[in-house]
Design a protein around this motif. Structure first.
Motif, short mmCIF file in Angstrom:
data_model
loop_
_atom_site.label_atom_id
_atom_site.label_comp_id
_atom_site.label_asym_id
_atom_site.label_seq_id
_atom_site.Cartn_x
_atom_site.Cartn_y
_atom_site.Cartn_z
N UNK A 205 54.15 75.41 69.76
CA UNK A 205 54.04 76.10 71.04
C UNK A 205 53.85 75.07 72.15
N UNK A 206 54.58 75.29 73.25
CA UNK A 206 54.50 74.35 74.38
C UNK A 206 54.14 75.13 75.64
N UNK A 207 52.92 74.93 76.14
CA UNK A 207 52.61 75.57 77.41
C UNK A 207 53.02 74.61 78.54
N UNK A 208 52.85 75.07 79.76
CA UNK A 208 53.33 74.29 80.90
C UNK A 208 52.60 72.95 81.05
N UNK A 209 51.34 72.90 80.66
CA UNK A 209 50.59 71.64 80.74
C UNK A 209 51.14 70.63 79.74
N UNK A 210 51.46 71.09 78.51
CA UNK A 210 52.07 70.20 77.51
C UNK A 210 53.38 69.64 78.02
N UNK A 211 54.16 70.51 78.61
CA UNK A 211 55.47 70.13 79.12
C UNK A 211 55.35 69.07 80.20
N UNK A 212 54.43 69.28 81.11
CA UNK A 212 54.22 68.32 82.20
C UNK A 212 53.77 66.97 81.64
N UNK A 213 52.90 66.98 80.64
CA UNK A 213 52.40 65.75 80.06
C UNK A 213 53.51 64.96 79.38
N UNK A 214 54.36 65.66 78.62
CA UNK A 214 55.47 65.00 77.94
C UNK A 214 56.45 64.41 78.95
N UNK A 215 56.72 65.16 80.02
CA UNK A 215 57.65 64.68 81.04
C UNK A 215 57.13 63.39 81.69
N UNK A 216 55.83 63.35 81.95
CA UNK A 216 55.25 62.20 82.66
C UNK A 216 55.01 61.00 81.74
N UNK A 217 54.69 61.26 80.46
CA UNK A 217 54.25 60.18 79.58
C UNK A 217 55.14 59.97 78.36
N UNK A 218 56.10 60.85 78.16
CA UNK A 218 56.91 60.79 76.95
C UNK A 218 58.08 59.82 77.06
N UNK A 219 58.94 59.85 76.04
CA UNK A 219 60.12 58.98 75.99
C UNK A 219 61.30 59.65 76.69
N UNK A 220 62.36 58.87 76.92
CA UNK A 220 63.58 59.42 77.50
C UNK A 220 64.17 60.49 76.59
N UNK A 221 64.06 60.29 75.29
CA UNK A 221 64.56 61.28 74.33
C UNK A 221 63.84 62.61 74.50
N UNK A 222 62.53 62.56 74.65
CA UNK A 222 61.75 63.80 74.83
C UNK A 222 62.09 64.45 76.17
N UNK A 223 62.26 63.65 77.20
CA UNK A 223 62.63 64.23 78.50
C UNK A 223 64.00 64.89 78.44
N UNK A 224 64.93 64.27 77.71
CA UNK A 224 66.26 64.88 77.56
C UNK A 224 66.20 66.19 76.78
N UNK A 225 65.30 66.27 75.82
CA UNK A 225 65.11 67.53 75.08
C UNK A 225 64.64 68.65 76.04
N UNK A 226 63.72 68.31 76.93
CA UNK A 226 63.23 69.29 77.91
C UNK A 226 64.38 69.76 78.80
N UNK A 227 65.17 68.81 79.28
CA UNK A 227 66.32 69.16 80.12
C UNK A 227 67.26 70.11 79.40
N UNK A 228 67.54 69.81 78.11
CA UNK A 228 68.46 70.64 77.34
C UNK A 228 67.93 72.06 77.18
N UNK A 229 66.63 72.20 77.00
CA UNK A 229 66.03 73.53 76.85
C UNK A 229 66.19 74.35 78.14
N UNK A 230 65.96 73.72 79.28
CA UNK A 230 66.16 74.41 80.56
C UNK A 230 67.62 74.83 80.73
N UNK A 231 68.55 73.95 80.32
CA UNK A 231 69.98 74.25 80.50
C UNK A 231 70.43 75.44 79.67
#
Length: 378
Positions: A205-231
């Motif tokens: 489960x990913x709440x909005x706080x988890x998402x924000x944390x991964x975007x700010x501190x995660x890898x490019x791969x993780x950020x691309x996963x987030x982008x793909x989910x939004x798309x």
């Protein structure tokens, strides 16, 4: 008289109503949305073309907090004197989802929309806006939201004409009868879809706080996963959309397409004898699909449907936000879309449904000749 304008800004939305000579012969100006993903410079040009420097804008209504609907507001606030601004109140949790989406759309940079959704005053500070409007947050239809934002809280469905025209002396009784009725609908289904996609992608489960944390501190791969989910979310991802009825309660005024439209785009389609009732329903990116969502919209404006003579088709004519019941009105139908947008808006299903129901829709693009003006006789 009032001129209702649908302005050519491409894949975005910029609509204005200009009432002539209300109160001590003062013109009253109303704006609904002000942005473009095609090019924000198109919006700035339309602001200069339709308003003179330091002209008063009595109210700006924001349908939802996406860049393509509000990225022109910083220029509007600097170029004109905006007195009031009405925007949809959303839950504190959902502000993070929307703020992050706007950062993604802006190639990782903070945009006006991503700042405004968290704190309008922070957005004003970052964009060096000194002349600040009075802010009104329109509560959700279920009366919840993020009340940490310092703004005046008003109810969905409230007629806000008196708030807009404080200290204005009306010149006629008809002007007293004009209504501006915003309604803030929460739309949870696309958020639920996004959350399921994120859970499938990250395995938890990913709440909005988890998402924000991964975007700010995660890898490019993780950020691309987030982008793909939004798309993967169909249609427009917005957890709220604020519609607006602008019109009268009684059937005493009409509107028609004004002269001066370039014949190459709207050849001989303007005629004052082809008149409709004077009301307009601005829908932003509201999702009108399905029985429940249509019922919710219909009940919100149940006493005004017979007075609606203009419909702004939601989300640039997307099939995911459309409902064929909209085509059952005797109205002008308008949609804003970029001429070569990557989303293929407006969708052929929407266009054909309107044509099958005897309507000839107006598609407003980034080209000047597509600009539409409706004359409202009050």
């Amino acid at each position: 008289m009032m001129i209702r304008s649908f302005l050519p800004v491409g894949q975005g939305a910029f609509y204005c109503e200009q009432f002539e000579g209300w109160g001590d012969n003062e013109d009253v100006n109303i704006v609904y949305d002000c942005g473009s993903s095609t090019n924000v410079k198109l919006v700035e040009k339309q602001i200069r073309d339709n308003f003179y420097k330091d002209q008063t804008i009595h109210a700006v209504f924001i349908s939802h907090l996406d860049d393509d609907h509000i990225n022109g507001i910083p220029f509007l606030l600097k170029y004109c004197h905006v007195k009031k601004m009405f925007f949809p109140l959303i839950t504190e949790k959902n502000t993070k989802y929307i703020s992050l989406l706007n950062i993604i759309k802006n190639n990782g940079e903070e945009s006006f929309a991503s700042l405004f959704v968290r704190d309008p005053y922070e957005a004003f500070n970052q964009f060096d806006i000194a002349d600040r409007p009075k802010l009104y947050k329109v509560e959700e239809n279920d009366q919840s939201g993020n009340n940490e934002i310092d703004a005046i809280l008003i109810r969905s469905g409230e007629n806000v004409i008196e708030r807009i025209l404080e200290n204005v002396i009306y010149n006629s009784s008809l002007e007293r009868e004009w209504l501006f009725i915003p309604y803030n609908f929460r739309q949870e289904d696309r958020l639920e879809f996004l959350q399921k996609e994120l859970e499938n992608c990250f395995g938890k489960d990913m709440d909005s706080a988890d998402l924000q944390s991964i975007w700010e501190n995660g890898t490019d791969t993780e950020r691309n996963k987030i982008k793909d989910c939004y798309k993967k979310v169909k249609g427009s991802f917005n957890t709220n959309s604020m519609t607006l009825y602008s019109g009268m309660e009684a059937q005493v005024a009409i509107q028609y397409v004004g002269h001066g439209v370039n014949d190459t785009c709207h050849a001989k389609r303007y005629c004052c004898c082809d008149s409709k009732m004077a009301g307009c329903l601005y829908m932003g990116d509201y999702d009108a699909s399905g029985k429940y969502k249509w019922k919710e919209l219909y009940e919100a404006y149940d006493t005004y449907w017979e007075n609606i003579g203009c419909i702004q088709i939601p989300h640039h004519g997307s099939k995911h936000n459309y409902n064929s019941k909209l085509a059952q009105l005797d109205a002008f139908y308008v949609m804003s879309a970029g001429a070569r947008n990557r989303y293929h808006h407006p969708h052929s299903i929407v266009i054909k449904d309107l044509l099958f129901n005897g309507h000839f829709p107006y598609i407003v693009t980034e080209y000047k000749c597509s600009e539409l003006h409706l004359v409202v006789e009050i």
